[in-house]
Design an enzyme around this catalytic site. Structure first.
Site, short mmCIF file in Angstrom:
data_model
loop_
_atom_site.label_atom_id
_atom_site.label_comp_id
_atom_site.label_asym_id
_atom_site.label_seq_id
_atom_site.Cartn_x
_atom_site.Cartn_y
_atom_site.Cartn_z
N CYS A 1 0.84 -1.34 0.37
CA CYS A 1 -0.24 -0.18 -0.04
C CYS A 1 1.36 1.30 0.63
CB CYS A 1 -0.90 -0.04 1.08
SG CYS A 1 -0.33 -0.30 2.56
N ARG B 1 -3.52 -1.03 5.38
CA ARG B 1 -3.98 -1.54 4.67
C ARG B 1 -2.75 -3.13 4.58
NH1 ARG B 1 -5.11 2.00 -0.63
NH2 ARG B 1 -3.18 3.09 0.70
N ASP C 1 -8.02 3.86 1.18
CA ASP C 1 -7.04 3.99 2.01
C ASP C 1 -7.87 4.72 3.21
OD1 ASP C 1 -5.77 5.57 3.57
OD2 ASP C 1 -5.05 7.15 1.98
#
Ligand code: 4NP
Length: 171
Positions: free
Chosen positions: A20, A26, A137
């Site tokens: 990420c 993530r 996000d």
């Protein structure tokens, strides 16, 4: 047959890195969840699982406290320590899973000669309900966003493991 398919053995484990931006929300969730799943199924020795970020802002940090709390609510531990994705990772890993289109673009920008194109995929290629293809996000939002990320990555990892498990062979 997808190009990353090959026999997976204990001597030649399948190496996956989740990527990420910051490597604190993530991709640590992907790493922790997939580790949890392979351990639960007794398949841990057939996989090498890691995570990285395309940016260096958070290098050395553990997973974000909201990511950790969300995973812990589901009985999953996130062991990551943030690091930046680097060129050597193209050789190290069989599958490089980008969490969104920006991460994908940043990874591809490091592979100037397109040598490793076949290894770089979007995480949500494996999601049965991929929506726009990005894992959003969650960094600036509330806990609900972290739970949403967890659910997306959870079902994507299930589908990924369903695809890889038949490739496991005994040495
Ligand atoms: P991640 O989330 O890429 O899922 O780890 C983010 C973490 C940090 C920042 C952005 C996204 N940041 O801008 O610092």
């Amino acid at each position: 047959m997808p190009n990353y398919h090959r026999p997976i053995t204990k001597n030649n484990p399948f190496a996956i890195v989740f990527v990420c931006l910051g490597n604190i929300c993530r991709s640590p969730t992907g790493e922790g969840l997939l580790l949890h799943k392979v351990k639960e199924k007794g398949l841990a020795s057939y996989f090498y699982i890691d995570s990285a970020g395309t940016a260096a802002y958070h290098v050395g940090e553990p997973a974000n406290s909201k990511s950790q709390a969300t995973a812990n609510n589901h009985g999953v531990h996130l062991p990551s320590k943030a690091r930046q994705f680097e060129y050597a990772d193209f050789n190290e890993f069989d599958l490089i899973l980008a969490m969104d289109a920006e991460n994908y673009k940043n990874i591809k920008a490091l592979d100037r000669n397109n040598r490793f194109e076949d290894k770089v995929k979007m995480m949500r290629e494996f999601d049965p309900t991929p929506e726009d293809g990005n894992v959003p996000d969650p960094y600036y939002g509330g806990l609900q966003g972290f739970e949403n990320v967890y659910q997306i990555i959870n079902r994507s990892c299930d589908a990924l493991l369903d695809e890889l498990t038949p490739l496991i062979e005994d040495d």
